[in-house]
Design an enzyme around this catalytic site. Structure first.
Site, PDB file in Angstrom:
ATOM      1  N   CYS A 163       0.811  -1.227   0.000  1.00  0.00           N
ATOM      2  CA  CYS A 163       0.000   0.000   0.000  1.00  0.00           C
ATOM      3  C   CYS A 163       0.839   1.270   0.000  1.00  0.00           C
ATOM      4  O   CYS A 163       0.299   2.371  -0.150  1.00  0.00           O
ATOM      5  CB  CYS A 163      -0.930  -0.007   1.215  1.00  0.00           C
ATOM      6  SG  CYS A 163      -1.740  -1.584   1.475  1.00  0.00           S
ATOM      7  N   HIS A 302      -3.031   7.935   5.520  1.00  0.00           N
ATOM      8  CA  HIS A 302      -3.247   6.636   4.865  1.00  0.00           C
ATOM      9  C   HIS A 302      -4.713   6.245   5.054  1.00  0.00           C
ATOM     10  O   HIS A 302      -5.363   5.818   4.113  1.00  0.00           O
ATOM     11  CB  HIS A 302      -2.296   5.597   5.452  1.00  0.00           C
ATOM     12  CG  HIS A 302      -2.280   4.309   4.706  1.00  0.00           C
ATOM     13  ND1 HIS A 302      -2.069   4.244   3.346  1.00  0.00           N
ATOM     14  CD2 HIS A 302      -2.468   3.022   5.122  1.00  0.00           C
ATOM     15  CE1 HIS A 302      -2.111   2.970   2.955  1.00  0.00           C
ATOM     16  NE2 HIS A 302      -2.352   2.216   4.010  1.00  0.00           N
ATOM     17  N   GLU A 313      -2.225   4.937  13.215  1.00  0.00           N
ATOM     18  CA  GLU A 313      -1.778   6.123  12.474  1.00  0.00           C
ATOM     19  C   GLU A 313      -2.038   7.387  13.302  1.00  0.00           C
ATOM     20  O   GLU A 313      -1.223   8.318  13.302  1.00  0.00           O
ATOM     21  CB  GLU A 313      -2.461   6.225  11.113  1.00  0.00           C
ATOM     22  CG  GLU A 313      -1.870   7.346  10.253  1.00  0.00           C
ATOM     23  CD  GLU A 313      -2.418   7.416   8.841  1.00  0.00           C
ATOM     24  OE1 GLU A 313      -1.876   8.205   8.047  1.00  0.00           O
ATOM     25  OE2 GLU A 313      -3.397   6.703   8.514  1.00  0.00           O
ATOM     26  N   LYS A 334      -9.447   7.997   0.819  1.00  0.00           N
ATOM     27  CA  LYS A 334     -10.041   6.662   0.673  1.00  0.00           C
ATOM     28  C   LYS A 334     -11.515   6.643   1.077  1.00  0.00           C
ATOM     29  O   LYS A 334     -12.226   5.681   0.780  1.00  0.00           O
ATOM     30  CB  LYS A 334      -9.249   5.644   1.503  1.00  0.00           C
ATOM     31  CG  LYS A 334      -7.835   5.411   0.982  1.00  0.00           C
ATOM     32  CD  LYS A 334      -7.085   4.407   1.846  1.00  0.00           C
ATOM     33  CE  LYS A 334      -5.672   4.161   1.337  1.00  0.00           C
ATOM     34  NZ  LYS A 334      -4.767   5.302   1.580  1.00  0.00           N
ATOM     35  N   HIS A 339      -9.471   1.984  -1.376  1.00  0.00           N
ATOM     36  CA  HIS A 339      -8.025   1.761  -1.279  1.00  0.00           C
ATOM     37  C   HIS A 339      -7.503   1.237  -2.610  1.00  0.00           C
ATOM     38  O   HIS A 339      -7.798   0.114  -3.000  1.00  0.00           O
ATOM     39  CB  HIS A 339      -7.750   0.764  -0.156  1.00  0.00           C
ATOM     40  CG  HIS A 339      -6.313   0.701   0.258  1.00  0.00           C
ATOM     41  ND1 HIS A 339      -5.281   1.191  -0.513  1.00  0.00           N
ATOM     42  CD2 HIS A 339      -5.729   0.200   1.386  1.00  0.00           C
ATOM     43  CE1 HIS A 339      -4.135   0.990   0.112  1.00  0.00           C
ATOM     44  NE2 HIS A 339      -4.377   0.390   1.258  1.00  0.00           N
ATOM     45  N   PHE A 397       1.474  -3.232   4.026  1.00  0.00           N
ATOM     46  CA  PHE A 397       1.701  -4.543   4.625  1.00  0.00           C
ATOM     47  C   PHE A 397       3.191  -4.872   4.554  1.00  0.00           C
ATOM     48  O   PHE A 397       3.860  -4.599   3.556  1.00  0.00           O
ATOM     49  CB  PHE A 397       0.924  -5.625   3.859  1.00  0.00           C
ATOM     50  CG  PHE A 397      -0.553  -5.661   4.145  1.00  0.00           C
ATOM     51  CD1 PHE A 397      -1.123  -4.932   5.177  1.00  0.00           C
ATOM     52  CD2 PHE A 397      -1.388  -6.456   3.361  1.00  0.00           C
ATOM     53  CE1 PHE A 397      -2.482  -4.982   5.426  1.00  0.00           C
ATOM     54  CE2 PHE A 397      -2.755  -6.511   3.606  1.00  0.00           C
ATOM     55  CZ  PHE A 397      -3.300  -5.777   4.636  1.00  0.00           C
TER      56      PHE A 397
END
Length: 411
Positions: A163, A302, A313, A334, A339, A397
Protein backbone atom coordinates in the site's frame (compact mmCIF):
# COMPACT_ATOMS: atom_id res chain seq x y z
CA UNK A 1 23.53 21.08 -3.00
CA UNK A 2 20.68 18.84 -4.14
CA UNK A 3 18.48 20.03 -6.98
CA UNK A 4 14.93 21.33 -6.49
CA UNK A 5 12.09 19.16 -7.80
CA UNK A 6 8.69 20.39 -8.94
CA UNK A 7 5.43 18.88 -10.19
CA UNK A 8 4.61 19.94 -13.76
CA UNK A 9 2.01 17.41 -14.89
CA UNK A 10 -0.62 15.04 -13.47
CA UNK A 11 -2.84 12.25 -14.78
CA UNK A 12 -5.43 10.08 -13.05
CA UNK A 13 -7.76 7.17 -13.72
CA UNK A 14 -9.99 6.71 -10.67
CA UNK A 15 -13.33 5.25 -9.56
CA UNK A 16 -14.79 8.77 -9.60
CA UNK A 17 -13.27 10.15 -12.79
CA UNK A 18 -11.12 9.30 -15.79
CA UNK A 19 -8.99 12.46 -15.59
CA UNK A 20 -7.55 14.73 -12.92
CA UNK A 21 -10.28 17.30 -13.50
CA UNK A 22 -13.09 14.75 -13.27
CA UNK A 23 -11.58 13.19 -10.17
CA UNK A 24 -10.91 16.54 -8.49
CA UNK A 25 -14.43 17.84 -9.18
CA UNK A 26 -15.83 14.67 -7.63
CA UNK A 27 -13.63 15.22 -4.56
CA UNK A 28 -15.00 18.72 -4.09
CA UNK A 29 -18.54 17.36 -4.47
CA UNK A 30 -17.86 14.64 -1.87
CA UNK A 31 -18.79 12.04 -4.48
CA UNK A 32 -17.98 8.40 -3.75
CA UNK A 33 -17.20 5.59 -6.17
CA UNK A 34 -18.58 2.63 -4.21
CA UNK A 35 -21.00 0.11 -5.65
CA UNK A 36 -21.79 -3.57 -6.16
CA UNK A 37 -18.94 -5.48 -7.78
CA UNK A 38 -19.71 -5.97 -11.47
CA UNK A 39 -16.57 -7.82 -12.60
CA UNK A 40 -17.61 -11.23 -11.26
CA UNK A 41 -20.43 -12.95 -9.38
CA UNK A 42 -20.03 -12.29 -5.64
CA UNK A 43 -22.95 -14.48 -4.50
CA UNK A 44 -20.68 -16.75 -2.42
CA UNK A 45 -18.54 -13.89 -1.07
CA UNK A 46 -18.88 -11.98 2.20
CA UNK A 47 -17.80 -8.77 0.44
CA UNK A 48 -19.94 -7.32 -2.35
CA UNK A 49 -18.70 -3.72 -2.65
CA UNK A 50 -15.75 -2.20 -4.49
CA UNK A 51 -14.72 1.09 -6.04
CA UNK A 52 -14.45 0.12 -9.70
CA UNK A 53 -13.25 2.32 -12.55
CA UNK A 54 -16.24 2.89 -14.85
CA UNK A 55 -16.39 3.36 -18.65
CA UNK A 56 -12.65 2.95 -19.25
CA UNK A 57 -11.78 1.79 -22.80
CA UNK A 58 -8.06 1.18 -23.28
CA UNK A 59 -7.97 1.72 -27.04
CA UNK A 60 -9.18 5.29 -26.52
CA UNK A 61 -5.85 6.06 -24.85
CA UNK A 62 -3.43 3.96 -26.89
CA UNK A 63 -3.09 1.89 -30.04
CA UNK A 64 -5.54 -1.04 -30.10
CA UNK A 65 -2.77 -3.62 -30.61
CA UNK A 66 -0.75 -2.13 -27.78
CA UNK A 67 -3.78 -2.22 -25.47
CA UNK A 68 -4.33 -5.90 -26.25
CA UNK A 69 -0.81 -6.65 -25.04
CA UNK A 70 -1.40 -5.01 -21.67
CA UNK A 71 -3.36 -6.06 -18.62
CA UNK A 72 -5.73 -3.51 -17.13
CA UNK A 73 -3.29 -2.13 -14.54
CA UNK A 74 -0.83 -1.30 -17.32
CA UNK A 75 -3.57 0.27 -19.44
CA UNK A 76 -4.53 2.49 -16.51
CA UNK A 77 -0.88 3.53 -16.08
CA UNK A 78 -0.43 4.37 -19.76
CA UNK A 79 -3.70 6.35 -19.83
CA UNK A 80 -2.75 8.37 -16.73
CA UNK A 81 0.79 8.89 -18.04
CA UNK A 82 -0.57 10.21 -21.35
CA UNK A 83 -2.66 12.77 -19.48
CA UNK A 84 0.30 13.75 -17.28
CA UNK A 85 2.67 14.21 -20.24
CA UNK A 86 0.08 16.29 -22.11
CA UNK A 87 -0.63 18.32 -18.98
CA UNK A 88 3.10 18.99 -18.54
CA UNK A 89 3.49 20.01 -22.18
CA UNK A 90 6.43 17.61 -22.34
CA UNK A 91 7.66 17.22 -25.93
CA UNK A 92 9.90 14.17 -26.10
CA UNK A 93 11.31 15.25 -29.49
CA UNK A 94 12.98 18.13 -27.61
CA UNK A 95 14.24 16.04 -24.68
CA UNK A 96 17.21 13.75 -24.20
CA UNK A 97 15.22 10.52 -23.73
CA UNK A 98 17.94 9.07 -21.50
CA UNK A 99 17.28 11.91 -19.01
CA UNK A 100 13.54 11.13 -18.74
CA UNK A 101 12.72 8.13 -16.59
CA UNK A 102 9.91 6.18 -14.95
CA UNK A 103 9.20 5.08 -11.40
CA UNK A 104 5.77 3.45 -11.51
CA UNK A 105 4.68 0.61 -9.28
CA UNK A 106 1.87 -1.88 -8.88
CA UNK A 107 1.27 -3.72 -5.65
CA UNK A 108 0.14 -7.01 -7.18
CA UNK A 109 0.38 -6.79 -10.98
CA UNK A 110 -2.34 -8.77 -12.71
CA UNK A 111 -4.06 -11.33 -10.51
CA UNK A 112 -6.64 -11.68 -13.30
CA UNK A 113 -3.98 -12.99 -15.69
CA UNK A 114 -2.93 -15.57 -13.10
CA UNK A 115 -6.55 -16.65 -12.56
CA UNK A 116 -7.21 -16.87 -16.28
CA UNK A 117 -4.08 -18.81 -17.23
CA UNK A 118 -4.21 -21.17 -14.26
CA UNK A 119 -7.75 -22.09 -15.29
CA UNK A 120 -6.40 -22.93 -18.76
CA UNK A 121 -3.71 -25.17 -17.24
CA UNK A 122 -6.30 -27.07 -15.20
CA UNK A 123 -8.89 -27.35 -17.95
CA UNK A 124 -6.82 -27.58 -21.14
CA UNK A 125 -3.22 -28.29 -20.13
CA UNK A 126 -0.03 -26.23 -19.85
CA UNK A 127 0.43 -25.98 -23.61
CA UNK A 128 -2.52 -23.60 -23.85
CA UNK A 129 -1.08 -20.84 -21.68
CA UNK A 130 -0.74 -17.44 -23.37
CA UNK A 131 2.86 -17.02 -24.64
CA UNK A 132 3.00 -13.52 -23.13
CA UNK A 133 1.34 -14.50 -19.83
CA UNK A 134 4.40 -13.56 -17.76
CA UNK A 135 5.02 -10.10 -19.30
CA UNK A 136 1.31 -9.39 -19.04
CA UNK A 137 1.20 -10.26 -15.34
CA UNK A 138 4.38 -8.99 -13.67
CA UNK A 139 4.09 -5.75 -11.74
CA UNK A 140 6.97 -3.88 -13.42
CA UNK A 141 5.01 -3.77 -16.68
CA UNK A 142 3.22 -0.56 -15.67
CA UNK A 143 6.60 1.20 -15.74
CA UNK A 144 7.77 -0.85 -18.72
CA UNK A 145 4.74 -0.08 -20.87
CA UNK A 146 4.79 3.63 -20.02
CA UNK A 147 8.47 3.89 -20.98
CA UNK A 148 7.84 1.98 -24.24
CA UNK A 149 4.74 3.94 -25.21
CA UNK A 150 6.34 7.35 -24.71
CA UNK A 151 10.00 6.66 -25.50
CA UNK A 152 11.33 7.29 -21.99
CA UNK A 153 14.83 5.78 -21.92
CA UNK A 154 16.06 7.01 -18.55
CA UNK A 155 16.04 5.19 -15.22
CA UNK A 156 12.99 2.88 -15.06
CA UNK A 157 12.02 1.27 -11.77
CA UNK A 158 9.11 -0.36 -10.01
CA UNK A 159 9.05 -0.19 -6.22
CA UNK A 160 6.62 -2.76 -4.83
CA UNK A 161 5.79 -1.99 -1.20
CA UNK A 162 2.13 -2.99 -1.04
CA UNK A 163 0.00 0.00 0.00
CA UNK A 164 3.04 2.32 0.12
CA UNK A 165 3.98 1.61 -3.52
CA UNK A 166 2.70 4.84 -5.09
CA UNK A 167 4.36 7.06 -2.50
CA UNK A 168 7.66 5.16 -2.59
CA UNK A 169 7.83 5.48 -6.38
CA UNK A 170 7.20 9.23 -6.29
CA UNK A 171 9.71 9.58 -3.46
CA UNK A 172 12.36 7.63 -5.32
CA UNK A 173 11.72 9.65 -8.49
CA UNK A 174 12.19 12.78 -6.37
CA UNK A 175 15.54 11.44 -5.16
CA UNK A 176 16.61 10.50 -8.71
CA UNK A 177 16.12 14.07 -9.88
CA UNK A 178 17.61 15.61 -6.72
CA UNK A 179 20.85 13.74 -7.22
CA UNK A 180 21.15 14.14 -10.98
CA UNK A 181 20.15 10.72 -12.30
CA UNK A 182 17.34 12.28 -14.34
CA UNK A 183 15.89 15.67 -15.27
CA UNK A 184 12.30 14.42 -15.60
CA UNK A 185 10.56 11.39 -14.07
CA UNK A 186 7.09 9.99 -14.61
CA UNK A 187 6.14 8.56 -11.24
CA UNK A 188 3.22 6.95 -9.45
CA UNK A 189 1.29 3.71 -9.28
CA UNK A 190 -1.35 1.61 -10.97
CA UNK A 191 -3.64 -1.15 -9.77
CA UNK A 192 -6.53 -3.19 -11.13
CA UNK A 193 -7.30 -6.07 -8.80
CA UNK A 194 -11.07 -6.16 -8.37
CA UNK A 195 -11.15 -9.90 -9.01
CA UNK A 196 -11.98 -13.12 -7.12
CA UNK A 197 -8.52 -13.83 -5.68
CA UNK A 198 -8.05 -10.29 -4.34
CA UNK A 199 -11.52 -10.00 -2.84
CA UNK A 200 -11.30 -13.50 -1.32
CA UNK A 201 -7.77 -12.91 -0.05
CA UNK A 202 -8.37 -9.54 1.57
CA UNK A 203 -11.66 -10.84 3.00
CA UNK A 204 -9.83 -13.77 4.60
CA UNK A 205 -7.49 -11.22 6.21
CA UNK A 206 -10.60 -9.45 7.59
CA UNK A 207 -9.28 -6.26 5.95
CA UNK A 208 -12.33 -5.51 3.79
CA UNK A 209 -15.63 -3.98 4.87
CA UNK A 210 -18.61 -6.32 4.57
CA UNK A 211 -21.07 -3.41 4.72
CA UNK A 212 -23.24 -3.18 1.59
CA UNK A 213 -24.34 0.44 2.00
CA UNK A 214 -22.23 2.73 -0.28
CA UNK A 215 -22.53 5.51 2.32
CA UNK A 216 -21.30 3.35 5.20
CA UNK A 217 -18.80 0.91 3.70
CA UNK A 218 -15.70 3.15 3.87
CA UNK A 219 -15.51 5.20 7.08
CA UNK A 220 -11.91 6.18 7.87
CA UNK A 221 -11.33 7.28 11.49
CA UNK A 222 -15.00 6.74 12.39
CA UNK A 223 -15.90 4.60 15.41
CA UNK A 224 -18.08 2.48 13.08
CA UNK A 225 -15.32 1.79 10.56
CA UNK A 226 -15.32 -1.79 9.36
CA UNK A 227 -12.42 -2.19 6.93
CA UNK A 228 -11.41 -0.81 3.56
CA UNK A 229 -13.13 -1.01 0.19
CA UNK A 230 -10.93 -2.22 -2.66
CA UNK A 231 -10.46 0.41 -5.35
CA UNK A 232 -8.53 0.56 -8.61
CA UNK A 233 -6.98 3.05 -11.01
CA UNK A 234 -3.76 4.95 -11.54
CA UNK A 235 -2.10 8.21 -10.58
CA UNK A 236 0.94 9.44 -12.53
CA UNK A 237 2.80 12.71 -12.05
CA UNK A 238 5.57 14.43 -13.97
CA UNK A 239 8.37 15.46 -11.62
CA UNK A 240 10.99 17.78 -13.02
CA UNK A 241 14.17 19.53 -11.98
CA UNK A 242 13.25 23.16 -11.36
CA UNK A 243 15.63 24.83 -13.83
CA UNK A 244 14.69 22.32 -16.53
CA UNK A 245 11.00 23.13 -15.98
CA UNK A 246 11.63 26.88 -16.04
CA UNK A 247 13.76 26.67 -19.18
CA UNK A 248 10.90 25.15 -21.16
CA UNK A 249 8.25 27.42 -19.63
CA UNK A 250 6.40 24.63 -17.83
CA UNK A 251 3.53 25.32 -15.45
CA UNK A 252 4.63 24.48 -11.90
CA UNK A 253 1.93 23.06 -9.63
CA UNK A 254 3.93 22.52 -6.46
CA UNK A 255 7.35 21.59 -5.13
CA UNK A 256 8.34 18.26 -3.56
CA UNK A 257 10.54 19.08 -0.57
CA UNK A 258 10.74 16.05 1.71
CA UNK A 259 10.61 12.26 1.65
CA UNK A 260 10.85 9.90 4.59
CA UNK A 261 10.68 6.15 5.03
CA UNK A 262 10.92 3.58 7.79
CA UNK A 263 10.04 -0.02 8.58
CA UNK A 264 7.94 -1.21 11.49
CA UNK A 265 9.86 -4.53 11.63
CA UNK A 266 6.92 -5.83 13.61
CA UNK A 267 4.15 -7.74 11.80
CA UNK A 268 3.18 -8.63 8.22
CA UNK A 269 -0.17 -6.81 8.36
CA UNK A 270 -0.45 -4.80 11.58
CA UNK A 271 1.38 -1.49 12.04
CA UNK A 272 3.42 -0.94 15.20
CA UNK A 273 0.86 -0.36 17.91
CA UNK A 274 2.52 2.78 19.28
CA UNK A 275 2.87 4.26 15.79
CA UNK A 276 6.64 4.74 16.14
CA UNK A 277 7.45 3.48 12.63
CA UNK A 278 5.00 5.72 10.78
CA UNK A 279 5.98 8.62 13.06
CA UNK A 280 9.62 8.22 12.01
CA UNK A 281 8.67 8.33 8.31
CA UNK A 282 6.86 11.64 8.93
CA UNK A 283 9.70 13.16 10.97
CA UNK A 284 12.21 11.98 8.36
CA UNK A 285 10.22 13.75 5.63
CA UNK A 286 10.07 16.96 7.66
CA UNK A 287 13.78 16.77 8.49
CA UNK A 288 14.57 16.19 4.81
CA UNK A 289 12.66 19.37 3.97
CA UNK A 290 14.18 21.37 6.82
CA UNK A 291 10.82 22.23 8.37
CA UNK A 292 9.44 22.01 11.88
CA UNK A 293 6.27 20.09 12.84
CA UNK A 294 4.66 23.45 13.64
CA UNK A 295 5.03 24.45 9.95
CA UNK A 296 2.65 21.66 8.88
CA UNK A 297 -1.11 22.27 8.97
CA UNK A 298 -2.45 19.38 6.87
CA UNK A 299 -1.96 15.62 6.48
CA UNK A 300 -3.50 13.37 3.85
CA UNK A 301 -3.58 10.23 5.98
CA UNK A 302 -3.25 6.64 4.87
CA UNK A 303 -6.64 6.34 6.58
CA UNK A 304 -7.81 2.93 5.36
CA UNK A 305 -10.82 2.55 7.69
CA UNK A 306 -9.41 -0.63 9.24
CA UNK A 307 -9.45 -0.67 13.04
CA UNK A 308 -5.69 -1.02 13.46
CA UNK A 309 -4.52 1.42 10.78
CA UNK A 310 -6.61 4.39 11.83
CA UNK A 311 -5.88 4.00 15.53
CA UNK A 312 -2.15 3.39 15.12
CA UNK A 313 -1.78 6.12 12.47
CA UNK A 314 -3.42 8.52 14.93
CA UNK A 315 -0.87 7.50 17.56
CA UNK A 316 1.89 8.02 14.98
CA UNK A 317 0.71 11.54 14.20
CA UNK A 318 0.64 12.36 17.93
CA UNK A 319 4.18 10.98 18.31
CA UNK A 320 5.50 12.96 15.36
CA UNK A 321 3.72 16.24 16.12
CA UNK A 322 3.18 16.28 19.88
CA UNK A 323 0.69 18.91 21.03
CA UNK A 324 0.63 20.41 17.53
CA UNK A 325 -1.25 17.29 16.35
CA UNK A 326 -4.45 18.88 17.68
CA UNK A 327 -3.97 21.81 15.29
CA UNK A 328 -3.68 19.62 12.18
CA UNK A 329 -6.37 19.00 9.57
CA UNK A 330 -6.27 15.27 8.73
CA UNK A 331 -8.36 13.64 5.99
CA UNK A 332 -8.61 10.40 4.05
CA UNK A 333 -9.22 10.37 0.30
CA UNK A 334 -10.04 6.66 0.67
CA UNK A 335 -13.40 7.77 2.10
CA UNK A 336 -14.38 8.48 -1.53
CA UNK A 337 -12.39 6.13 -3.77
CA UNK A 338 -11.51 3.26 -1.46
CA UNK A 339 -8.03 1.76 -1.28
CA UNK A 340 -6.20 1.70 -4.60
CA UNK A 341 -3.34 -0.37 -3.13
CA UNK A 342 -0.26 0.37 -5.25
CA UNK A 343 -1.93 3.42 -6.81
CA UNK A 344 -3.29 4.87 -3.54
CA UNK A 345 -0.33 7.05 -2.61
CA UNK A 346 -0.06 8.44 -6.14
CA UNK A 347 -3.70 9.51 -6.40
CA UNK A 348 -3.51 10.94 -2.88
CA UNK A 349 -0.36 12.87 -3.89
CA UNK A 350 -2.36 14.40 -6.76
CA UNK A 351 -5.11 15.27 -4.27
CA UNK A 352 -2.54 17.08 -2.11
CA UNK A 353 -1.22 19.06 -5.08
CA UNK A 354 -4.74 20.17 -6.02
CA UNK A 355 -5.48 21.13 -2.42
CA UNK A 356 -2.34 23.28 -2.30
CA UNK A 357 -3.20 24.82 -5.66
CA UNK A 358 -6.77 25.73 -4.72
CA UNK A 359 -6.43 26.38 -0.98
CA UNK A 360 -8.94 23.70 -0.14
CA UNK A 361 -8.96 20.66 2.19
CA UNK A 362 -11.56 18.02 1.43
CA UNK A 363 -13.69 16.41 4.09
CA UNK A 364 -13.45 12.77 5.11
CA UNK A 365 -16.76 11.70 3.59
CA UNK A 366 -18.96 9.68 5.94
CA UNK A 367 -17.03 10.57 9.09
CA UNK A 368 -19.58 11.14 11.87
CA UNK A 369 -18.77 9.28 15.09
CA UNK A 370 -15.51 9.98 16.96
CA UNK A 371 -13.65 7.06 18.55
CA UNK A 372 -12.26 7.37 22.09
CA UNK A 373 -8.51 7.68 21.49
CA UNK A 374 -8.92 9.13 18.00
CA UNK A 375 -9.52 12.71 19.05
CA UNK A 376 -7.86 14.72 16.27
CA UNK A 377 -9.51 16.79 13.52
CA UNK A 378 -10.34 14.28 10.79
CA UNK A 379 -12.16 16.85 8.65
CA UNK A 380 -15.84 16.17 9.19
CA UNK A 381 -16.26 19.22 6.96
CA UNK A 382 -14.18 20.71 4.16
CA UNK A 383 -12.09 23.84 4.62
CA UNK A 384 -11.22 26.75 2.37
CA UNK A 385 -7.83 27.87 3.61
CA UNK A 386 -4.25 28.20 2.42
CA UNK A 387 -2.31 24.93 2.39
CA UNK A 388 1.39 25.87 2.53
CA UNK A 389 2.47 22.24 3.05
CA UNK A 390 0.78 18.87 2.52
CA UNK A 391 2.16 15.71 4.11
CA UNK A 392 0.93 12.46 2.56
CA UNK A 393 1.27 9.13 4.39
CA UNK A 394 1.25 5.58 2.98
CA UNK A 395 1.67 2.51 5.17
CA UNK A 396 2.03 -0.92 3.56
CA UNK A 397 1.70 -4.54 4.62
CA UNK A 398 5.12 -5.74 5.71
CA UNK A 399 5.67 -2.60 7.76
CA UNK A 400 6.59 -0.26 4.90
CA UNK A 401 6.09 3.39 5.91
CA UNK A 402 6.44 6.28 3.47
CA UNK A 403 5.69 9.99 3.85
CA UNK A 404 6.12 12.67 1.22
CA UNK A 405 6.02 16.41 1.81
CA UNK A 406 4.84 18.89 -0.82
CA UNK A 407 4.73 22.67 -0.56
CA UNK A 408 3.33 25.59 -2.49
CA UNK A 409 5.93 26.60 -5.06
CA UNK A 410 7.70 29.93 -4.65
CA UNK A 411 10.83 31.19 -6.40
Amino acid sequence: MSRRVVVTGMGAITPTGLSVDEFWNSVKEGKTGFGEISRFDTTDYKVHMAAEVKDFVGKEYMDFKAAKRMELFSQYAVAAAKEAITDAGLDMTKEDPFRVGTAIGSGVGSLQAIEREYTKIVEKGPGRVNPIFVPLMISNMAAGNVSIQFGLQGKSTNDVTACATGTNNIGDAFRSIQYGEADVMLAGGAEASVCPTAIAGFTALTALSTVNDPKKCSLPFDKNRSGFVLGEGSGIVVLEELEHAKARGAKIYAEVVGYGCSADAYHITSPLEDGAGAARAMTNAMSDAGVQPSDITYINAHGTATHHNDLFETRAIKLAFGEHAKELKINSTKSMIGHLLGAAGAVEFITCVKEIEEGYIHKTVGYETPDDEMDLNYCQQDYNEKVPYALSNSLGFGGHNASILIRKYTD
